[in-house]
Design a protein around this motif. Structure first.
Motif, PDB file in Angstrom:
ATOM      1  N   ASN A 263       0.815  -1.212   0.000  1.00  0.00           N
ATOM      2  CA  ASN A 263       0.000   0.000   0.000  1.00  0.00           C
ATOM      3  C   ASN A 263       0.849   1.263   0.000  1.00  0.00           C
ATOM      4  O   ASN A 263       0.479   2.257  -0.627  1.00  0.00           O
ATOM      5  CB  ASN A 263      -0.937  -0.001   1.213  1.00  0.00           C
ATOM      6  CG  ASN A 263      -2.161  -0.871   1.001  1.00  0.00           C
ATOM      7  OD1 ASN A 263      -3.219  -0.381   0.619  1.00  0.00           O
ATOM      8  ND2 ASN A 263      -2.028  -2.166   1.245  1.00  0.00           N
ATOM      9  N   GLU A 267       0.462   4.160  -2.767  1.00  0.00           N
ATOM     10  CA  GLU A 267       0.145   5.549  -2.411  1.00  0.00           C
ATOM     11  C   GLU A 267       1.191   6.511  -2.965  1.00  0.00           C
ATOM     12  O   GLU A 267       0.860   7.607  -3.435  1.00  0.00           O
ATOM     13  CB  GLU A 267       0.050   5.700  -0.889  1.00  0.00           C
ATOM     14  CG  GLU A 267      -1.041   4.881  -0.225  1.00  0.00           C
ATOM     15  CD  GLU A 267      -2.448   5.346  -0.581  1.00  0.00           C
ATOM     16  OE1 GLU A 267      -2.607   6.331  -1.315  1.00  0.00           O
ATOM     17  OE2 GLU A 267      -3.403   4.698  -0.105  1.00  0.00           O
ATOM     18  N   ALA A 270       0.581   6.995  -6.576  1.00  0.00           N
ATOM     19  CA  ALA A 270      -0.594   7.829  -6.812  1.00  0.00           C
ATOM     20  C   ALA A 270      -0.397   9.272  -6.357  1.00  0.00           C
ATOM     21  O   ALA A 270      -1.269  10.118  -6.584  1.00  0.00           O
ATOM     22  CB  ALA A 270      -1.802   7.227  -6.093  1.00  0.00           C
ATOM     23  N   GLY A 271       0.737   9.550  -5.703  1.00  0.00           N
ATOM     24  CA  GLY A 271       1.011  10.911  -5.257  1.00  0.00           C
ATOM     25  C   GLY A 271       0.311  11.298  -3.974  1.00  0.00           C
ATOM     26  O   GLY A 271       0.257  12.485  -3.620  1.00  0.00           O
ATOM     27  N   ASN A 272      -0.197  10.298  -3.226  1.00  0.00           N
ATOM     28  CA  ASN A 272      -0.869  10.581  -1.954  1.00  0.00           C
ATOM     29  C   ASN A 272       0.188  10.553  -0.854  1.00  0.00           C
ATOM     30  O   ASN A 272       0.379   9.557  -0.160  1.00  0.00           O
ATOM     31  CB  ASN A 272      -1.964   9.542  -1.692  1.00  0.00           C
ATOM     32  CG  ASN A 272      -2.795   9.865  -0.467  1.00  0.00           C
ATOM     33  OD1 ASN A 272      -2.448  10.750   0.319  1.00  0.00           O
ATOM     34  ND2 ASN A 272      -3.893   9.156  -0.305  1.00  0.00           N
ATOM     35  N   MET A 273       0.878  11.688  -0.642  1.00  0.00           N
ATOM     36  CA  MET A 273       2.039  11.715   0.228  1.00  0.00           C
ATOM     37  C   MET A 273       1.678  11.569   1.704  1.00  0.00           C
ATOM     38  O   MET A 273       2.448  11.000   2.478  1.00  0.00           O
ATOM     39  CB  MET A 273       2.813  13.007   0.003  1.00  0.00           C
ATOM     40  CG  MET A 273       3.360  13.154  -1.413  1.00  0.00           C
ATOM     41  SD  MET A 273       4.344  11.705  -1.936  1.00  0.00           S
ATOM     42  CE  MET A 273       5.717  11.775  -0.794  1.00  0.00           C
ATOM     43  N   THR A 274       0.520  12.051   2.099  1.00  0.00           N
ATOM     44  CA  THR A 274       0.127  11.929   3.506  1.00  0.00           C
ATOM     45  C   THR A 274      -0.023  10.469   3.897  1.00  0.00           C
ATOM     46  O   THR A 274       0.513  10.015   4.915  1.00  0.00           O
ATOM     47  CB  THR A 274      -1.190  12.681   3.770  1.00  0.00           C
ATOM     48  OG1 THR A 274      -1.008  14.063   3.447  1.00  0.00           O
ATOM     49  CG2 THR A 274      -1.618  12.545   5.224  1.00  0.00           C
ATOM     50  N   ARG A 275      -0.743   9.733   3.081  1.00  0.00           N
ATOM     51  CA  ARG A 275      -0.939   8.310   3.360  1.00  0.00           C
ATOM     52  C   ARG A 275       0.374   7.549   3.208  1.00  0.00           C
ATOM     53  O   ARG A 275       0.662   6.627   3.983  1.00  0.00           O
ATOM     54  CB  ARG A 275      -2.006   7.742   2.409  1.00  0.00           C
ATOM     55  CG  ARG A 275      -2.309   6.268   2.583  1.00  0.00           C
ATOM     56  CD  ARG A 275      -2.836   5.943   3.957  1.00  0.00           C
ATOM     57  NE  ARG A 275      -3.162   4.527   4.076  1.00  0.00           N
ATOM     58  CZ  ARG A 275      -3.186   3.864   5.219  1.00  0.00           C
ATOM     59  NH1 ARG A 275      -2.915   4.490   6.353  1.00  0.00           N
ATOM     60  NH2 ARG A 275      -3.497   2.592   5.249  1.00  0.00           N
ATOM     61  N   TYR A 276       1.194   7.926   2.230  1.00  0.00           N
ATOM     62  CA  TYR A 276       2.500   7.291   2.047  1.00  0.00           C
ATOM     63  C   TYR A 276       3.363   7.467   3.298  1.00  0.00           C
ATOM     64  O   TYR A 276       3.966   6.508   3.791  1.00  0.00           O
ATOM     65  CB  TYR A 276       3.215   7.900   0.840  1.00  0.00           C
ATOM     66  CG  TYR A 276       4.695   7.616   0.802  1.00  0.00           C
ATOM     67  CD1 TYR A 276       5.174   6.355   0.446  1.00  0.00           C
ATOM     68  CD2 TYR A 276       5.615   8.602   1.151  1.00  0.00           C
ATOM     69  CE1 TYR A 276       6.542   6.087   0.432  1.00  0.00           C
ATOM     70  CE2 TYR A 276       6.975   8.342   1.138  1.00  0.00           C
ATOM     71  CZ  TYR A 276       7.436   7.087   0.787  1.00  0.00           C
ATOM     72  OH  TYR A 276       8.785   6.822   0.788  1.00  0.00           O
TER      73      TYR A 276
END
Length: 291
Positions: A263, A267, A270-276
Motif C-alpha cells: 500500500n 500511495e 498515486a502521489g498521496n504523500m500523507t498516506r505514504y
C-alpha cells in the motif's frame, strides 16, 4: 434433519444464477432453505429468481430496491435465515451435489462449529479448471482458534484463500449473532470471516474440492487494485483483537508488513504523500523495534 440455510447474494447475475441455484436444488442434503438476495439488479435477475421459486418452494427471496453491495446483501440474509446452519454461495459459482452433506457430516463428526472444504477455480475465459485435488490427497484437520491463527498463512492449494472467503464453509448460524459484514467498500470477507473463527470452539477442514469458483476477468476481484484487495485495515483490526486476547501475533505482524509495503508503494505512485508517510512511519517503527 436439521435445517441449513443457503445464502445467495446476486446483482445483475442472470447469466450464471440459474446454474448456481440448480446446483443447490440438487444437493443430497435436502433440508434446506435457499435465501436469495436480489441486490437491486437491473437485468433479468429478478424474473429468473421468481421462475426458480416456482420450481422449488425452499427458495425465499428478497428483492432490494437498489444496489447496496455484497456486505449489505449478506447482512439482509442473516436477518432472514431460520436454519441451524449457514452456507454462502456466490451467484456465479456452483457446488457439487455432495457439497453441503459432506460439510455437515464433517462438522457433526468432529463436533465443530465451522466446517470448511477447498475449491476449484474455473477460468471462464479459457474454460480450464485449476487446482485438482485428488482422492489420494484427502485429509482432515481440526483447529482450535489459537491453532488456526498460527496456521493460516503461507500454505499451498489455496488454503489461505479458502479460509478467508465466506463460501466453501458450513457455519453454525449462532456464530453470527454478534457479527455483521461491513458495508463500506471492498473486502468484506477479509474483514469478517476471521471473527467467526474466534467465536467458534473448533474449526474442521477437509482437503477436498466440492465448490466451483468462477474466475471472471470482469469481476470486481479481478479488476480491483491489489492494494485495495490487500488493505492493511483488516490485519490491523486482527492485531488489535488478537493482542487483547493474548494470542501470538507474529504471523499477523508479518502480514501487516507485507500489506503496508504494498500500500505504501501504491500511495507513493498515486502521489498521496500523507498516506505514504503514514505507512512509511509504521514500517520504520517495525524495523526499528525488530518486529
Amino acid at each position: 434433519m436439521e435445517k441449513i440455510s443457503v445464502v445467495v447474494p446476486v446483482y445483475n447475475g442472470e447469466k450464471y444464477l440459474k446454474m448456481c441455484i440448480e446446483s443447490i436444488m440438487k444437493q443430497t442434503y435436502s433440508q434446506l432453505e435457499i435465501v436469495v438476495i436480489n441486490d437491486g439488479s437491473t437485468d433479468g435477475t429478478g424474473l429468473l429468481i421468481e421462475q426458480l421459486c416456482v420450481q422449488d418452494r425452499r427458495i425465499r427471496v428478497l428483492h432490494k430496491k437498489q444496489n447496496e453491495g455484497l456486505g449489505a446483501a449478506r447482512n439482509s440474509a442473516l436477518d432472514m435465515v431460520t436454519g441451524d446452519y449457514l452456507v454462502f454461495v456466490d451467484s456465479d459459482d456452483w457446488i457439487d451435489p455432495n457439497h453441503i452433506e459432506d460439510l455437515y457430516d464433517l462438522l457433526r463428526r468432529t463436533d465443530s462449529d465451522i466446517a470448511i472444504t477447498n475449491f476449484t477455480q474455473y477460468v471462464e475465459e479459457t474454460g480450464h479448471y485449476n487446482l485438482h485435488i485428488t482422492d489420494k490427497d484427502y485429509y482432515e484437520a481440526v483447529y482450535r482458534p489459537e491453532e488456526w491463527f498460527a496456521f493460516q498463512y503461507g500454505h499451498p492449494h489455496n488454503l489461505s484463500l479458502c479460509f478467508t472467503v465466506p463460501w466453501c464453509k458450513l457455519y453454525k448460524t449462532s456464530l453470527f449473532e454478534t457479527i455483521r459484514y461491513p458495508t463500506d467498500g471492498f473486502g468484506e470477507d477479509d474483514k469478517t470471516t476471521w471473527k467467526t473463527y474466534l467465536m467458534a470452539d473448533k474449526i474442521a477442514y477437509m482437503h477436498r474440492s466440492s465448490y466451483l469458483y468462477r474466475v471472471n476477468t470482469g469481476s470486481m476481484t479481478q479488476t480491483t487494485n491489489l492494494s485495495t484487495v490487500f488493505s492493511t485495515q483488516p490485519v490491523a483490526e486482527r492485531l488489535e483483537v488478537l493482542s487483547l486476547l493474548g494470542f501470538d501475533v507474529s504471523r499477523e505482524v508479518a502480514a501487516y508488513k507485507w500489506r503496508a509495503q504494498l500500500n505504501r508503494d501504491s500511495e507513493l505512485k498515486a502521489g498521496n504523500m500523507t498516506r505514504y508517510k503514514e505507512l512509511e512511519f509504521r514500517l520504520k517503527l517495525l524495523e526499528k523495534y525488530g518486529k
